[in-house]
Design a protein around this motif. Structure first.
Motif, PDB file in Angstrom:
ATOM      1  N   PRO A  87       0.828  -1.208   0.000  1.00 44.60           N
ATOM      2  CA  PRO A  87       0.000   0.000   0.000  1.00 44.60           C
ATOM      3  C   PRO A  87       0.861   1.256   0.000  1.00 44.60           C
ATOM      4  CG  PRO A  87       0.091  -0.920   2.198  1.00 44.60           C
ATOM      5  CD  PRO A  87       0.817  -1.893   1.305  1.00 44.60           C
ATOM      6  N   GLY A  88       0.374   2.300  -0.655  1.00 48.56           N
ATOM      7  CA  GLY A  88       1.034   3.592  -0.550  1.00 48.56           C
ATOM      8  C   GLY A  88       0.856   4.149   0.850  1.00 48.56           C
ATOM      9  N   LEU A  89       1.785   5.005   1.280  1.00 45.22           N
ATOM     10  CA  LEU A  89       1.761   5.494   2.658  1.00 45.22           C
ATOM     11  C   LEU A  89       1.314   6.944   2.795  1.00 45.22           C
ATOM     12  CD1 LEU A  89       5.023   3.913   4.132  1.00 45.22           C
ATOM     13  CD2 LEU A  89       2.690   2.988   4.085  1.00 45.22           C
ATOM     14  N   ARG A  90       0.910   7.564   1.710  1.00 44.48           N
ATOM     15  CA  ARG A  90       0.398   8.930   1.813  1.00 44.48           C
ATOM     16  C   ARG A  90      -0.847   8.952   2.691  1.00 44.48           C
ATOM     17  NH1 ARG A  90       3.436  13.264  -0.214  1.00 44.48           N
ATOM     18  NH2 ARG A  90       4.975  12.356  -1.609  1.00 44.48           N
ATOM     19  N   ASN A  91      -0.849   9.840   3.710  1.00 49.15           N
ATOM     20  CA  ASN A  91      -1.963   9.969   4.653  1.00 49.15           C
ATOM     21  C   ASN A  91      -2.253   8.679   5.410  1.00 49.15           C
ATOM     22  OD1 ASN A  91      -2.653  12.715   4.412  1.00 49.15           O
ATOM     23  ND2 ASN A  91      -3.765  12.323   2.527  1.00 49.15           N
ATOM     24  N   ILE A  92      -1.250   7.832   5.564  1.00 47.70           N
ATOM     25  CA  ILE A  92      -1.474   6.537   6.191  1.00 47.70           C
ATOM     26  C   ILE A  92      -1.932   6.678   7.646  1.00 47.70           C
ATOM     27  CG2 ILE A  92       0.905   6.204   6.984  1.00 47.70           C
ATOM     28  CD1 ILE A  92      -1.448   3.558   5.367  1.00 47.70           C
ATOM     29  N   ALA A  93      -1.558   7.762   8.306  1.00 47.40           N
ATOM     30  CA  ALA A  93      -1.969   7.952   9.699  1.00 47.40           C
ATOM     31  C   ALA A  93      -3.475   8.154   9.827  1.00 47.40           C
ATOM     32  CB  ALA A  93      -1.231   9.145  10.303  1.00 47.40           C
ATOM     33  N   LEU A  94      -4.163   8.463   8.712  1.00 45.13           N
ATOM     34  CA  LEU A  94      -5.598   8.748   8.752  1.00 45.13           C
ATOM     35  C   LEU A  94      -6.458   7.512   8.550  1.00 45.13           C
ATOM     36  CD1 LEU A  94      -5.706  12.004   6.574  1.00 45.13           C
ATOM     37  CD2 LEU A  94      -5.419  11.799   9.055  1.00 45.13           C
ATOM     38  N   SER A  95      -5.857   6.368   8.219  1.00 49.23           N
ATOM     39  CA  SER A  95      -6.688   5.233   7.801  1.00 49.23           C
ATOM     40  C   SER A  95      -6.406   3.929   8.544  1.00 49.23           C
ATOM     41  CB  SER A  95      -6.529   5.008   6.291  1.00 49.23           C
ATOM     42  OG  SER A  95      -5.164   4.783   5.961  1.00 49.23           O
ATOM     43  N   PRO A  96      -6.343   3.961   9.886  1.00 49.38           N
ATOM     44  CA  PRO A  96      -6.230   2.694  10.607  1.00 49.38           C
ATOM     45  C   PRO A  96      -7.552   1.920  10.529  1.00 49.38           C
ATOM     46  CG  PRO A  96      -6.636   4.472  12.160  1.00 49.38           C
ATOM     47  CD  PRO A  96      -6.456   5.111  10.797  1.00 49.38           C
TER      48      PRO A  96
END
Length: 325
Positions: free
Chosen positions: A252-261
């Motif tokens: 998976p790409g990690l852009r904005n990854i903190a927003l999608s747990p």
């Protein structure tokens, strides 16, 4: 403008999907490779946005694309597994949709070669939105507002499933994140990231070996790896009939990854800290684990620094929900 399926097929065939070894950077909207050779019109994007948020695209008019890909939840849904329109729990976690304009293969198992295919899949899937592609054009065609919009955008009296997914894909290509603290930092603003995030960036590229898979402008090699998560989901192996890829899933790409747990294809990791602890111990020993997965010997502080860096990839995309016809 109506684009042909042939154009999409050619685009999918000539577009390579393994991009390992690319330097980290910032994606540039001026360099999107549109499958039709030109960007969509604003009217086409707006039509796609309406369709994306419209629950009438599901069999019982209960779910839209945005039900699972909620912009308020990082274009994911905040739960381990979503439920389909039929009320049954899905088998994989909902991935985010950021920067799909630069993506070259889609879905956890890579079953879709174009964004248009990816948009169509959940609509007709019985497990997800469950909509008949025969009924869909009839339903939308019975709505005067949609009939008018499709005529204006595509100069077509007929609404087809192909045009529906063409419009949705046009909208999804506008979900772009490229102005995070990380982007500002590499552009020269050395105060854009915290000291912890700066340390995390160096770990990300070095000791933690994250860039072996999470590289390039969107932090993905667009390839497939078995991370060592135990389970019976065949992943990529089922798509290409190759048992050596049992349990392998797309990076998976990690852009904005903190927003999608939560995280991973099975939603098994609730936080980014849990993800890093998993990698730190070298996975959980599943059969066929990729040889890139090895114990990292990271300290607690180093794990916190890596999480701080991933937080610095946050650039929320604000999407206003449209009025529907």
């Amino acid at each position: 403008m109506i684009r042909s399926s042939f154009t999409l097929i050619v685009y999918a065939l000539i577009h390579p999907y393994v991009t390992a070894g690319q330097p980290l950077g910032t994606p540039d909207p001026d360099y999107i490779e549109y499958p039709y050779g030109e960007p969509p019109s604003e009217a086409e994007v707006e039509l796609g946005k309406k369709l994306f948020f419209d629950p009438r695209l599901s069999v019982n008019e209960s779910q839209s694309c945005a039900t699972c890909h909620n912009p308020d939840l990082g274009f994911s849904d905040g739960v381990k597994f979503s439920f389909g329109a039929n009320g049954k729990k899905l088998e994989r976690h909902t991935p985010h949709l950021y920067n799909l304009a630069w993506n070259v293969i889609f879905a956890w198992d890579g079953r879709d070669m174009t964004l248009e295919e990816q948009a169509l899949g959940p609509i007709e899937s019985k497990a997800e939105m469950g909509m008949s592609l025969t009924i869909l054009p009839q339903r939308l065609g019975s709505i005067p507002g949609y009939k008018k919009l499709f005529k204006e955008v595509y100069n077509s009296e007929e609404i087809t499933a192909e045009l529906v997914t063409q419009a949705i894909a046009a909208f999804e290509r506008t979900i772009i994140s490229n102005n995070s603290p990380f982007d500002k930092y590499i552009a020269g603003d050395k105060n854009a990231m915290s000291p912890a995030a700066i340390r995390g960036l160096e770990l990300f590229k070095g000791k933690a070996r994250c860039t072996e898979c999470h590289d390039g402008e969107n932090f993905t090699d667009n390839s497939f790896h078995n991370l060592g998560i135990k389970g019976d989901d065949p992943g990529r192996a089922k798509i290409i009939n190759d048992d050596s890829l049992f349990g392998a899933f797309k990076t998976p790409g990690l852009r904005n990854i903190a927003l999608s747990p939560p995280y991973m294809h099975d939603g098994s990791k609730a936080t980014l800290e849990e993800v890093m602890e998993f990698y730190n111990r070298g996975g959980d020993g599943a059969k066929n684990t990729s040889n890139v997965i090895k114990p990292l010997n990271l300290t607690k502080q180093e794990i916190y620094d890596l999480v701080a860096f991933m937080g610095a990839l946050t650039d929320p995309v604000i999407i206003e929900r449209p009025s529907l016809p």
